[in-house]
Design a protein around this motif. Structure first.
Motif, PDB file in Angstrom:
ATOM      1  N   VAL A 138       0.857  -1.187   0.000  1.00 12.03           N
ATOM      2  CA  VAL A 138       0.000   0.000   0.000  1.00 12.03           C
ATOM      3  C   VAL A 138       0.889   1.232   0.000  1.00 12.03           C
ATOM      4  O   VAL A 138       1.822   1.326   0.808  1.00 12.03           O
ATOM      5  CB  VAL A 138      -0.927   0.045   1.243  1.00 12.03           C
ATOM      6  CG1 VAL A 138      -1.771   1.320   1.233  1.00 12.03           C
ATOM      7  CG2 VAL A 138      -1.822  -1.190   1.302  1.00 12.03           C
ATOM      8  N   VAL A 139       0.602   2.166  -0.910  1.00 19.40           N
ATOM      9  CA  VAL A 139       1.362   3.417  -0.964  1.00 19.40           C
ATOM     10  C   VAL A 139       0.395   4.592  -0.921  1.00 19.40           C
ATOM     11  O   VAL A 139      -0.616   4.613  -1.636  1.00 19.40           O
ATOM     12  CB  VAL A 139       2.224   3.507  -2.245  1.00 19.40           C
ATOM     13  CG1 VAL A 139       2.618   4.945  -2.546  1.00 19.40           C
ATOM     14  CG2 VAL A 139       3.483   2.664  -2.095  1.00 19.40           C
ATOM     15  N   ILE A 140       0.710   5.557  -0.065  1.00 21.91           N
ATOM     16  CA  ILE A 140      -0.006   6.834  -0.033  1.00 21.91           C
ATOM     17  C   ILE A 140       0.918   7.879  -0.649  1.00 21.91           C
ATOM     18  O   ILE A 140       2.005   8.137  -0.128  1.00 21.91           O
ATOM     19  CB  ILE A 140      -0.403   7.233   1.394  1.00 21.91           C
ATOM     20  CG1 ILE A 140      -1.329   6.172   2.000  1.00 21.91           C
ATOM     21  CG2 ILE A 140      -1.073   8.608   1.404  1.00 21.91           C
ATOM     22  CD1 ILE A 140      -1.681   6.429   3.457  1.00 21.91           C
ATOM     23  N   LEU A 141       0.500   8.455  -1.754  1.00 22.79           N
ATOM     24  CA  LEU A 141       1.312   9.451  -2.462  1.00 22.79           C
ATOM     25  C   LEU A 141       0.936  10.850  -1.978  1.00 22.79           C
ATOM     26  O   LEU A 141       0.304  11.622  -2.682  1.00 22.79           O
ATOM     27  CB  LEU A 141       1.096   9.315  -3.971  1.00 22.79           C
ATOM     28  CG  LEU A 141       1.558   8.001  -4.597  1.00 22.79           C
ATOM     29  CD1 LEU A 141       1.100   7.908  -6.053  1.00 22.79           C
ATOM     30  CD2 LEU A 141       3.082   7.851  -4.510  1.00 22.79           C
ATOM     31  N   PHE A 142       1.376  11.167  -0.778  1.00 23.85           N
ATOM     32  CA  PHE A 142       1.024  12.465  -0.197  1.00 23.85           C
ATOM     33  C   PHE A 142       1.640  12.570   1.187  1.00 23.85           C
ATOM     34  O   PHE A 142       1.681  11.607   1.931  1.00 23.85           O
ATOM     35  CB  PHE A 142      -0.502  12.594  -0.069  1.00 23.85           C
ATOM     36  CG  PHE A 142      -0.955  13.674   0.887  1.00 23.85           C
ATOM     37  CD1 PHE A 142      -0.963  15.003   0.500  1.00 23.85           C
ATOM     38  CD2 PHE A 142      -1.357  13.363   2.175  1.00 23.85           C
ATOM     39  CE1 PHE A 142      -1.374  15.993   1.372  1.00 23.85           C
ATOM     40  CE2 PHE A 142      -1.767  14.342   3.065  1.00 23.85           C
ATOM     41  CZ  PHE A 142      -1.782  15.663   2.661  1.00 23.85           C
ATOM     42  N   ASN A 143       2.134  13.748   1.516  1.00 24.36           N
ATOM     43  CA  ASN A 143       2.449  14.058   2.908  1.00 24.36           C
ATOM     44  C   ASN A 143       2.386  15.566   3.148  1.00 24.36           C
ATOM     45  O   ASN A 143       1.448  16.048   3.741  1.00 24.36           O
ATOM     46  CB  ASN A 143       3.797  13.483   3.330  1.00 24.36           C
ATOM     47  CG  ASN A 143       3.915  13.350   4.837  1.00 24.36           C
ATOM     48  OD1 ASN A 143       2.910  13.220   5.527  1.00 24.36           O
ATOM     49  ND2 ASN A 143       5.122  13.367   5.369  1.00 24.36           N
ATOM     50  N   TRP A 144       3.387  16.318   2.633  1.00 24.86           N
ATOM     51  CA  TRP A 144       3.428  17.745   2.944  1.00 24.86           C
ATOM     52  C   TRP A 144       3.221  18.639   1.723  1.00 24.86           C
ATOM     53  O   TRP A 144       3.559  19.810   1.762  1.00 24.86           O
ATOM     54  CB  TRP A 144       4.746  18.099   3.639  1.00 24.86           C
ATOM     55  CG  TRP A 144       4.886  17.484   5.000  1.00 24.86           C
ATOM     56  CD1 TRP A 144       5.789  16.544   5.396  1.00 24.86           C
ATOM     57  CD2 TRP A 144       4.094  17.760   6.158  1.00 24.86           C
ATOM     58  NE1 TRP A 144       5.612  16.214   6.699  1.00 24.86           N
ATOM     59  CE2 TRP A 144       4.575  16.944   7.211  1.00 24.86           C
ATOM     60  CE3 TRP A 144       3.013  18.613   6.416  1.00 24.86           C
ATOM     61  CZ2 TRP A 144       4.030  16.952   8.483  1.00 24.86           C
ATOM     62  CZ3 TRP A 144       2.459  18.614   7.689  1.00 24.86           C
ATOM     63  CH2 TRP A 144       2.969  17.810   8.699  1.00 24.86           C
ATOM     64  N   GLY A 145       2.664  18.127   0.655  1.00 24.12           N
ATOM     65  CA  GLY A 145       2.449  18.953  -0.535  1.00 24.12           C
ATOM     66  C   GLY A 145       1.183  18.578  -1.270  1.00 24.12           C
ATOM     67  O   GLY A 145       0.389  17.770  -0.788  1.00 24.12           O
ATOM     68  N   GLU A 146       0.980  19.172  -2.426  1.00 23.98           N
ATOM     69  CA  GLU A 146      -0.168  18.870  -3.291  1.00 23.98           C
ATOM     70  C   GLU A 146       0.318  17.989  -4.445  1.00 23.98           C
ATOM     71  O   GLU A 146       0.984  18.462  -5.365  1.00 23.98           O
ATOM     72  CB  GLU A 146      -0.794  20.159  -3.826  1.00 23.98           C
ATOM     73  CG  GLU A 146      -1.856  19.967  -4.900  1.00 23.98           C
ATOM     74  CD  GLU A 146      -2.874  18.905  -4.556  1.00 23.98           C
ATOM     75  OE1 GLU A 146      -3.011  17.955  -5.352  1.00 23.98           O
ATOM     76  OE2 GLU A 146      -3.516  19.005  -3.486  1.00 23.98           O
ATOM     77  N   PRO A 147       0.007  16.696  -4.400  1.00 25.01           N
ATOM     78  CA  PRO A 147       0.557  15.757  -5.395  1.00 25.01           C
ATOM     79  C   PRO A 147       0.227  16.108  -6.836  1.00 25.01           C
ATOM     80  O   PRO A 147       1.042  15.854  -7.733  1.00 25.01           O
ATOM     81  CB  PRO A 147      -0.091  14.421  -4.997  1.00 25.01           C
ATOM     82  CG  PRO A 147      -0.476  14.595  -3.565  1.00 25.01           C
ATOM     83  CD  PRO A 147      -0.814  16.031  -3.397  1.00 25.01           C
ATOM     84  N   LEU A 148      -0.941  16.688  -7.081  1.00 21.67           N
ATOM     85  CA  LEU A 148      -1.338  16.949  -8.467  1.00 21.67           C
ATOM     86  C   LEU A 148      -0.592  18.130  -9.082  1.00 21.67           C
ATOM     87  O   LEU A 148      -0.761  18.423 -10.260  1.00 21.67           O
ATOM     88  CB  LEU A 148      -2.850  17.166  -8.552  1.00 21.67           C
ATOM     89  CG  LEU A 148      -3.700  15.960  -8.130  1.00 21.67           C
ATOM     90  CD1 LEU A 148      -5.174  16.232  -8.370  1.00 21.67           C
ATOM     91  CD2 LEU A 148      -3.271  14.682  -8.844  1.00 21.67           C
ATOM     92  N   LEU A 149       0.281  18.771  -8.313  1.00 22.74           N
ATOM     93  CA  LEU A 149       1.174  19.794  -8.871  1.00 22.74           C
ATOM     94  C   LEU A 149       2.421  19.172  -9.496  1.00 22.74           C
ATOM     95  O   LEU A 149       3.165  19.865 -10.197  1.00 22.74           O
ATOM     96  CB  LEU A 149       1.601  20.784  -7.776  1.00 22.74           C
ATOM     97  CG  LEU A 149       0.507  21.643  -7.138  1.00 22.74           C
ATOM     98  CD1 LEU A 149       1.118  22.573  -6.087  1.00 22.74           C
ATOM     99  CD2 LEU A 149      -0.243  22.465  -8.185  1.00 22.74           C
ATOM    100  N   HIS A 150       2.643  17.889  -9.242  1.00 18.53           N
ATOM    101  CA  HIS A 150       3.822  17.223  -9.800  1.00 18.53           C
ATOM    102  C   HIS A 150       3.588  16.944 -11.279  1.00 18.53           C
ATOM    103  O   HIS A 150       2.590  16.330 -11.658  1.00 18.53           O
ATOM    104  CB  HIS A 150       4.091  15.923  -9.047  1.00 18.53           C
ATOM    105  CG  HIS A 150       5.461  15.373  -9.251  1.00 18.53           C
ATOM    106  ND1 HIS A 150       5.943  14.990 -10.490  1.00 18.53           N
ATOM    107  CD2 HIS A 150       6.478  15.140  -8.371  1.00 18.53           C
ATOM    108  CE1 HIS A 150       7.179  14.558 -10.363  1.00 18.53           C
ATOM    109  NE2 HIS A 150       7.536  14.629  -9.092  1.00 18.53           N
ATOM    110  N   HIS A 151       4.520  17.361 -12.126  1.00 13.74           N
ATOM    111  CA  HIS A 151       4.339  17.229 -13.574  1.00 13.74           C
ATOM    112  C   HIS A 151       4.359  15.782 -14.052  1.00 13.74           C
ATOM    113  O   HIS A 151       3.929  15.491 -15.176  1.00 13.74           O
ATOM    114  CB  HIS A 151       5.416  18.041 -14.306  1.00 13.74           C
ATOM    115  CG  HIS A 151       6.813  17.530 -14.111  1.00 13.74           C
ATOM    116  ND1 HIS A 151       7.477  17.612 -12.905  1.00 13.74           N
ATOM    117  CD2 HIS A 151       7.658  16.902 -14.976  1.00 13.74           C
ATOM    118  CE1 HIS A 151       8.678  17.078 -13.029  1.00 13.74           C
ATOM    119  NE2 HIS A 151       8.813  16.635 -14.273  1.00 13.74           N
ATOM    120  N   GLU A 152       4.844  14.865 -13.208  1.00 15.85           N
ATOM    121  CA  GLU A 152       4.869  13.450 -13.598  1.00 15.85           C
ATOM    122  C   GLU A 152       3.981  12.586 -12.707  1.00 15.85           C
ATOM    123  O   GLU A 152       4.190  11.371 -12.606  1.00 15.85           O
ATOM    124  CB  GLU A 152       6.304  12.925 -13.576  1.00 15.85           C
ATOM    125  CG  GLU A 152       7.189  13.475 -14.687  1.00 15.85           C
ATOM    126  CD  GLU A 152       8.484  12.704 -14.822  1.00 15.85           C
ATOM    127  OE1 GLU A 152       8.601  11.887 -15.761  1.00 15.85           O
ATOM    128  OE2 GLU A 152       9.364  12.919 -13.977  1.00 15.85           O
TER     129      GLU A 152
END
Length: 345
Positions: A89-103
């Protein structure tokens, strides 16, 4: 887990209402043996692809944390997954907004392609065209948790400073429509509504709105960032309680009701034994509450995960939650002063 088993698991798990999923997760994460300094490798990880955020929430450490801002490269991300083969299980998030990542879509695809259950949290307050959300759906994401604390711009922006509630709702509609268009079951879309005194009167309307959108909604109790062990926020806890806590006591954490008590939880820390956090630079910190580079415990760009998971900092910190003898050189970590979980020493 092979592809067939993973698809069978998803067919069952994704039909469970998110409230029940969270109850199961909460039960499972505390089903571990704390009486060891060398537990098995973790099955869950928070991998933070980006620690840059577009909002300015007053009790979030993102803007003031002692850590360099940046994005994880796709190559680094693949290297992290390669070194952590135990992860399911992976959570892609902690201290930022993930959808700002270009990849971000490639990052999600890579995780999902390895039969890892993939979750991300987002404020969803971004201006994008419908095609963006079609790519999000096509990426293979399993669960999309949308943090929006209010059912109107007036209440929402009290905490989600700089956020646009209309964008959030429009983006939810785009995502729901994309799922229909592409005939996709996933991602499960969850509206996470943290209740405070400015939005508690909108709970009923938020339920109706979520139903009309065709998504699930959960109402959560608000923490006041007094549990973050390596950063201090301006003002006193009592001032924050007065500023934010709702009148409805059903949405107030127990340790705020009759004076703050510690530890906040009468259980050992689960994160030291069954999960970990990877920052955008590939460095490892022990839990999701840690904000400072001073509390980095390892570097996956230079070490194996096993070297980090079984190092002295981890062993010493685990010894705080059991009666086992620790004979290493580390005598103090961020866990020594943490008030979240019950230490035995």
């Amino acid at each position: 887990m092979n592809s067939i088993l993973f698809k069978c698991y998803l067919a069952f798990w994704q039909r469970i209402p998110v409230k029940n999923q969270y109850r199961i997760w909460d039960w499972l994460k505390f089903r571990f043996n704390a009486n060891t300094l060398t537990p098995g490798l973790p099955r869950a990880a928070i991998i933070d692809p980006i620690n840059i955020c577009n909002l300015d929430c007053p009790l979030c450490a993102s803007k003031s944390q002692n850590y360099e801002k940046g994005k994880m490269s796709f190559d680094t991300f693949k290297m992290v997954l390669d070194k952590m083969s135990s992860i399911k299980v992976v959570i892609l998030f902690n201290w930022g907004e993930p959808l700002l990542h270009h990849e971000i879509f490639n990052i999600i695809k890579e995780t999902a392609s390895r039969n890892i259950y993939t979750i991300t949290h987002t404020n969803f307050s971004i201006k994008q065209k419908p095609e963006f959300f079609e790519k999000l759906v096509e990426s293979g994401l399993h669960q999309l948790v949308i943090s929006a604390d209010g059912a109107s711009q007036e209440s929402y922006e009290k905490y989600r400073v700089k956020g646009n509630f209309n964008w959030v709702i429009n983006n939810i509609r785009y995502t729901v429509e994309a799922k229909k268009k592409l005939r996709k079951r996933d991602p499960k879309i969850v509206w996470k509504f943290i209740v405070n005194k400015y939005n508690e009167h909108e709970i009923g309307y938020a339920k109706k709105l979520a139903k009309s959108l065709g998504i699930e909604i959960i109402f959560d109790k608000m923490g006041l960032s007094d549990d973050i062990p390596d950063i201090k926020f301006p003002g006193t806890l009592n001032e924050r309680k007065e500023e934010w806590l709702p009148k409805n006591q059903a949405f107030v954490l127990d340790f705020y009701k009759n004076g703050r008590y510690t530890p906040l939880n009468d259980r050992p820390c689960n994160q030291l034994f069954n999960s970990t956090v990877i920052n955008p630079d590939g460095k490892v910190t022990p839990c999701c509450w840690v904000t400072s580079k001073e509390n980095v415990w390892g570097d996956l760009t230079k070490q194996t995960f096993e070297e980090i998971w079984y190092n002295d900092k981890y062993k010493y910190s685990r010894s705080l939650f059991n009666n086992l003898d620790y004979d290493g050189t580390t005598k103090n970590t961020v866990c020594t002063k943490c008030d979240i979980y019950k230490r035995l020493r």
